[in-house]
Design an enzyme around this catalytic site. Structure first.
Site, PDB file in Angstrom:
ATOM      1  N   GLU A   1       0.971  -1.187   0.059  1.00  7.67           N
ATOM      2  CA  GLU A   1      -0.076   0.043  -0.017  1.00  7.67           C
ATOM      3  C   GLU A   1       0.888   1.227  -0.051  1.00  7.67           C
ATOM      4  O   GLU A   1       1.722   1.484   0.771  1.00  7.67           O
ATOM      5  CB  GLU A   1      -0.836  -0.033   1.276  1.00  7.67           C
ATOM      6  CG  GLU A   1      -1.557   1.324   1.440  1.00  7.67           C
ATOM      7  CD  GLU A   1      -2.620   1.921   0.401  1.00  7.67           C
ATOM      8  OE1 GLU A   1      -3.269   1.012  -0.100  1.00  7.67           O
ATOM      9  OE2 GLU A   1      -2.181   2.824  -0.107  1.00  7.67           O
TER      10      GLU A   1
ATOM     11  N   GLY B   1      -7.118   1.275   3.704  1.00  7.37           N
ATOM     12  CA  GLY B   1      -8.281   1.551   3.721  1.00  7.37           C
ATOM     13  C   GLY B   1      -9.006   2.078   2.339  1.00  7.37           C
ATOM     14  O   GLY B   1      -9.817   2.044   2.038  1.00  7.37           O
ATOM     15  N   GLY B   2      -7.911   2.484   1.573  1.00 13.03           N
ATOM     16  CA  GLY B   2      -7.888   3.064   0.528  1.00 13.03           C
ATOM     17  C   GLY B   2      -8.780   4.350   0.201  1.00 13.03           C
ATOM     18  O   GLY B   2      -8.762   5.059   1.314  1.00 13.03           O
ATOM     19  N   THR B   3      -9.444   4.518  -0.744  1.00 12.10           N
ATOM     20  CA  THR B   3     -10.088   5.663  -1.090  1.00 12.10           C
ATOM     21  C   THR B   3     -11.327   5.714  -0.077  1.00 12.10           C
ATOM     22  O   THR B   3     -11.586   6.918   0.456  1.00 12.10           O
ATOM     23  CB  THR B   3     -10.676   5.754  -2.636  1.00 12.10           C
ATOM     24  OG1 THR B   3      -9.499   5.493  -3.417  1.00 12.10           O
ATOM     25  CG2 THR B   3     -11.565   7.190  -2.778  1.00 12.10           C
ATOM     26  N   CYS B   4     -11.945   4.767   0.064  1.00 10.07           N
ATOM     27  CA  CYS B   4     -13.490   4.938   0.523  1.00 10.07           C
ATOM     28  C   CYS B   4     -13.319   5.402   1.855  1.00 10.07           C
ATOM     29  O   CYS B   4     -13.791   6.357   2.492  1.00 10.07           O
ATOM     30  CB  CYS B   4     -13.735   3.367   0.832  1.00 10.07           C
ATOM     31  SG  CYS B   4     -15.437   3.628   1.971  1.00 10.07           S
TER      32      CYS B   4
ATOM     33  N   HIS C   1     -46.553   1.600   9.960  1.00  8.01           N
ATOM     34  CA  HIS C   1     -46.798   3.031  10.017  1.00  8.01           C
ATOM     35  C   HIS C   1     -46.271   3.740  10.988  1.00  8.01           C
ATOM     36  O   HIS C   1     -46.441   3.393  12.239  1.00  8.01           O
ATOM     37  CB  HIS C   1     -48.534   3.133   9.946  1.00  8.01           C
ATOM     38  CG  HIS C   1     -48.844   4.587   9.958  1.00  8.01           C
ATOM     39  ND1 HIS C   1     -48.911   5.107   8.794  1.00  8.01           N
ATOM     40  CD2 HIS C   1     -49.438   5.280  10.704  1.00  8.01           C
ATOM     41  CE1 HIS C   1     -49.367   6.314   8.896  1.00  8.01           C
ATOM     42  NE2 HIS C   1     -49.711   6.500  10.287  1.00  8.01           N
TER      43      HIS C   1
HETATM   44  C1  LIG Z   1     -15.333  11.868  -2.717  1.00  9.78           C
HETATM   45  C2  LIG Z   1     -15.631  10.383  -3.152  1.00  9.78           C
HETATM   46  C3  LIG Z   1     -16.783  10.014  -2.340  1.00  9.78           C
HETATM   47  C4  LIG Z   1     -17.294   8.563  -2.610  1.00  9.78           C
HETATM   48  N1  LIG Z   1     -18.425   8.207  -2.202  1.00  9.78           N
HETATM   49  C5  LIG Z   1     -18.634   6.944  -2.161  1.00  9.78           C
HETATM   50  C6  LIG Z   1     -20.056   6.367  -1.694  1.00  9.78           C
HETATM   51  O1  LIG Z   1     -20.783   7.230  -0.958  1.00  9.78           O
HETATM   52  N2  LIG Z   1     -20.184   5.412  -1.801  1.00  9.78           N
HETATM   53  C7  LIG Z   1     -19.513   4.320  -2.607  1.00  9.78           C
HETATM   54  O2  LIG Z   1     -19.839   3.037  -2.580  1.00  9.78           O
HETATM   55  N3  LIG Z   1     -18.549   4.714  -3.153  1.00  9.78           N
HETATM   56  C8  LIG Z   1     -18.168   5.971  -3.044  1.00  9.78           C
HETATM   57  N4  LIG Z   1     -16.749   6.182  -3.558  1.00  9.78           N
HETATM   58  C9  LIG Z   1     -16.171   5.398  -4.492  1.00  9.78           C
HETATM   59  C10 LIG Z   1     -15.090   4.468  -3.526  1.00  9.78           C
HETATM   60  O3  LIG Z   1     -14.327   5.045  -2.772  1.00  9.78           O
HETATM   61  C11 LIG Z   1     -14.438   3.245  -4.161  1.00  9.78           C
HETATM   62  O4  LIG Z   1     -15.383   2.806  -5.313  1.00  9.78           O
HETATM   63  C12 LIG Z   1     -14.030   2.224  -3.450  1.00  9.78           C
HETATM   64  O5  LIG Z   1     -13.067   3.047  -2.580  1.00  9.78           O
HETATM   65  C13 LIG Z   1     -13.391   1.076  -4.093  1.00  9.78           C
HETATM   66  O6  LIG Z   1     -12.238   1.401  -4.313  1.00  9.78           O
HETATM   67  P1  LIG Z   1     -10.967   0.210  -4.670  1.00  9.78           P
HETATM   68  O7  LIG Z   1     -11.333  -0.826  -3.834  1.00  9.78           O
HETATM   69  O8  LIG Z   1     -11.127  -0.108  -6.089  1.00  9.78           O
HETATM   70  O9  LIG Z   1      -9.858   1.015  -4.595  1.00  9.78           O
HETATM   71  P2  LIG Z   1      -9.557   2.214  -3.470  1.00  9.78           P
HETATM   72  O10 LIG Z   1     -10.249   2.074  -2.309  1.00  9.78           O
HETATM   73  O11 LIG Z   1      -9.254   3.567  -4.367  1.00  9.78           O
HETATM   74  O12 LIG Z   1      -7.944   1.672  -2.821  1.00  9.78           O
HETATM   75  C14 LIG Z   1      -6.660   1.650  -3.910  1.00  9.78           C
HETATM   76  C15 LIG Z   1      -5.464   1.670  -2.850  1.00  9.78           C
HETATM   77  O13 LIG Z   1      -4.505   1.378  -3.672  1.00  9.78           O
HETATM   78  C16 LIG Z   1      -3.311   2.156  -3.306  1.00  9.78           C
HETATM   79  N5  LIG Z   1      -2.430   2.114  -4.592  1.00  9.78           N
HETATM   80  C17 LIG Z   1      -2.589   2.700  -5.734  1.00  9.78           C
HETATM   81  N6  LIG Z   1      -1.607   2.437  -6.711  1.00  9.78           N
HETATM   82  C18 LIG Z   1      -0.720   1.782  -6.115  1.00  9.78           C
HETATM   83  C19 LIG Z   1       0.621   1.233  -6.344  1.00  9.78           C
HETATM   84  N7  LIG Z   1       1.386   1.362  -7.282  1.00  9.78           N
HETATM   85  N8  LIG Z   1       1.140   0.495  -5.104  1.00  9.78           N
HETATM   86  C20 LIG Z   1       0.599   0.379  -3.939  1.00  9.78           C
HETATM   87  N9  LIG Z   1      -0.590   1.031  -3.700  1.00  9.78           N
HETATM   88  C21 LIG Z   1      -1.300   1.549  -4.566  1.00  9.78           C
HETATM   89  C22 LIG Z   1      -4.042   3.625  -3.206  1.00  9.78           C
HETATM   90  O14 LIG Z   1      -3.103   4.344  -2.314  1.00  9.78           O
HETATM   91  C23 LIG Z   1      -5.264   2.954  -2.293  1.00  9.78           C
HETATM   92  O15 LIG Z   1      -5.135   2.957  -1.060  1.00  9.78           O
HETATM   93  C24 LIG Z   1     -16.500   7.776  -3.205  1.00  9.78           C
HETATM   94  C25 LIG Z   1     -15.112   8.139  -4.035  1.00  9.78           C
HETATM   95  C26 LIG Z   1     -15.181   9.646  -3.873  1.00  9.78           C
HETATM   96  C27 LIG Z   1     -13.401  10.173  -4.291  1.00  9.78           C
END
Ligand SMILES: Cc1cc2nc3c(=O)[nH]c(=O)nc-3n(C[C@H](O)[C@H](O)[C@H](O)COP(=O)(O)OP(=O)(O)OC[C@H]3O[C@@H](n4cnc5c(N)ncnc54)[C@H](O)[C@@H]3O)c2cc1C
Length: 465
Positions: free
Chosen positions: A36, A41-44, A447
């Site tokens: 990572e 925890g990534g984007t979420c 209700h």
């Molecule tokens: C502002 C915003 C609001 C959102 N609201 C919602 C919502 O309400 N409900 C919903 O379902 N979804 C929502 N989403 C979308 C949701 O966040 C993503 O669909 C979800 O996080 C799934 O992503 P993922 O598992 O594909 O990877 P991500 O969660 O994006 O994780 C990818 C991880 O990979 C890591 N990474 C990337 N490249 C490399 C590399 N080369 N080497 C090592 N690590 C790397 C990153 O640092 C990151 O931690 C939202 C997104 C945003 C931006």
């Protein structure tokens, strides 16, 4: 070849699929690494769902506080403490992140490696470690969950103007005076409404003829009406062309048809979509096939074109939601660990847009159903017919279901209304159980729950024939 570490499984990215997957693989006895580059925890957890919904809660309190006199409750002046909003957001993000990280660290057979991965061949990644140095890892199998990042549009002058994206806007310590938002998708609108409620003037610039491309026009039109009622300026059919700094102001040049206009604001938010992190990862070096947008191509079992390499979550394209990434994990676990048979075929894709009132969506839109030449019936009812919505004085929006004319089964739904996401989930359950709409029409719901409205939604009078 120099020194390397050999693993049976390597997960790249600790997103919503990768985080549970690395633990499942390790618990199944495989020597596993998760790599990572930023935070667990990534984007979420860090930049997406968790922080936005935490902040949207503050926006809703401000909205209700301003409306409090409607309910016979008088408050004093409404003042926004952006520092406190940010602190609350950071605390929740940190606790979710730490929980995720702690669970990984406690798992036997599992190494958490902080660094940025890059393929050098189909079996090898080079990791630029967060704390300096490099490590070479070899894996028998790879699971790519590296997600997406905010897109930066090609806009003349952008290099010389400070701009915000979905991540940096949540770190502001003061409410923008006038926020210009490029993009009328769910990220642009959630932030647009939030900052309007916190006191900003907000202008949304949307290139196409409606907000939320892909949603039915009546849904998009109702969302537009709601945002306009909230005092947000929305410019449709408007293309952002150039941007420049003028003292403390940002000037945004837009084209509305053949006409040019210049908008002025204190802050600029780019909300024009997200691009996959496949470039940094150099997926080409592993021989992975990608589509035109750079997303990794997978089949319905999430297998890429390279044996032993899988992709989960946003990086494979398609619906980009946390619950989809998590379900991708389930599919891989079922197939690889439980020796079952799972695929993405026929998977329902529900989602909620956290504007207020929420838009809950599942299944086919009316437009999609008509394009498939299906024989359908549309049930549609304004929220102002819903007892609960009247009682709490939040009657904006409507609910709509697309029903198969022959079987009576629900093919899709849009619930734009208070707690629209939760009501949508009721319709989703009916779809999962293949219930005909009459089962909901005749169901005894408590209700005055919002769910009770599903009786009336399917009244004969609410079908648009
Ligand atoms: C502002 C915003 C609001 C959102 N609201 C919602 C919502 O309400 N409900 C919903 O379902 N979804 C929502 N989403 C979308 C949701 O966040 C993503 O669909 C979800 O996080 C799934 O992503 P993922 O598992 O594909 O990877 P991500 O969660 O994006 O994780 C990818 C991880 O990979 C890591 N990474 C990337 N490249 C490399 C590399 N080369 N080497 C090592 N690590 C790397 C990153 O640092 C990151 O931690 C939202 C997104 C945003 C931006």
């Amino acid at each position: 070849m120099g020194e390397f570490d050999q693993y049976q499984a390597i997960v790249i990215g600790s997103g919503q699929g990768g985080t549970p997957l690395c633990q499942a693989l390790a618990n199944a006895g495989m020597r596993t690494a998760i790599v990572e580059r930023a935070h667990v925890g990534g984007t979420c957890v860090n930049e997406g769902c968790t922080p936005t919904k935490t902040m949207v809660a503050s926006g809703r309190v401000a909205y209700l506080a301003r409306r409090s006199a409607d309910y016979g409750v008088h408050t004093g002046d409404i003042r926004i403490d952006m520092g406190r909003i940010r602190e609350r957001k950071r605390a929740i993000v940190n606790s979710f992140r730490d929980g995720n990280q702690g669970r990984i660290e406690k798992t036997a057979n599992l190494d958490l490696i902080f660094g940025e991965a890059r393929f050098t061949d189909p079996h090898t990644i080079q990791v630029r470690l967060k704390n300096g140095g490099e490590r070479t890892l070899k894996g028998a199998q790879f699971f790519i969950n590296a997600g997406c990042r905010p897109a930066v549009p090609s806009l003349e002058g952008l290099k010389s103007v400070p701009y915000l994206d979905s991540t940096s806007i949540m770190e502001l310590d003061a409410v923008p005076e006038h926020l210009l938002v490029i993009g009328g998708g769910y990220i642009g609108l959630e932030f647009g409404q939030l900052f309007r409620r916190l006191g900003s003037q907000v202008t949304v610039v949307q290139r196409s003829a409606q907000l939320f491309n892909g949603e039915d026009p009546d849904v998009a039109a109702e969302v537009l009406k709601i945002l306009q009622q909230d005092g947000i300026e929305v410019l449709l059919n408007t293309k952002a062309e150039r941007v420049a700094k003028d003292g403390s102001q940002i000037k945004l040049g837009v084209a509305v048809g053949a006409e040019s206009r210049t908008l002025s604001g204190s802050h600029l938010l780019l909300a024009t979509g997200r691009v996959p992190n496949t470039d940094v990862l150099d997926v080409g070096a592993a021989g992975l096939a990608t589509d035109d947008g750079g997303f990794i191509r997978v089949n319905s079992k999430l297998e890429t074109n390279v044996p032993g390499i899988y992709a989960l979550g946003d990086i494979k394209g398609g619906p980009a939601f946390t619950h989809i990434s998590y379900d991708d994990f389930r599919i891989i676990r079922t197939n690889l660990i439980d020796k079952g048979k799972a695929s993405t075929d026929g998977r329902l894709v529900p989602y909620t847009v956290f504007i207020d009132p929420q838009l809950g969506r599942v299944g086919l839109t009316e437009t999609q159903a008509r394009a498939q030449n299906r024989k359908i019936r549309i049930a549609k009812m304004p929220m102002s017919y819903v007892a609960r919505a009247l009682e709490v004085d939040e009657t904006r929006g409507f609910m709509k279901a697309i029903v198969d004319a022959d079987s009576g089964q629900i093919l899709g739904a849009a619930v734009l209304g208070i707690e629209g996401g939760e009501v949508m989930a009721m319709l989703q359950l009916a779809m999962m159980g293949k219930l005909p709409y009459t089962a909901l029409y005749n169901a005894v719901f408590a209700h005055p729950n919002l769910s009770e409205a599903l009786n009336n939604l399917f009244l004969k009078a609410n079908f648009i024939e």
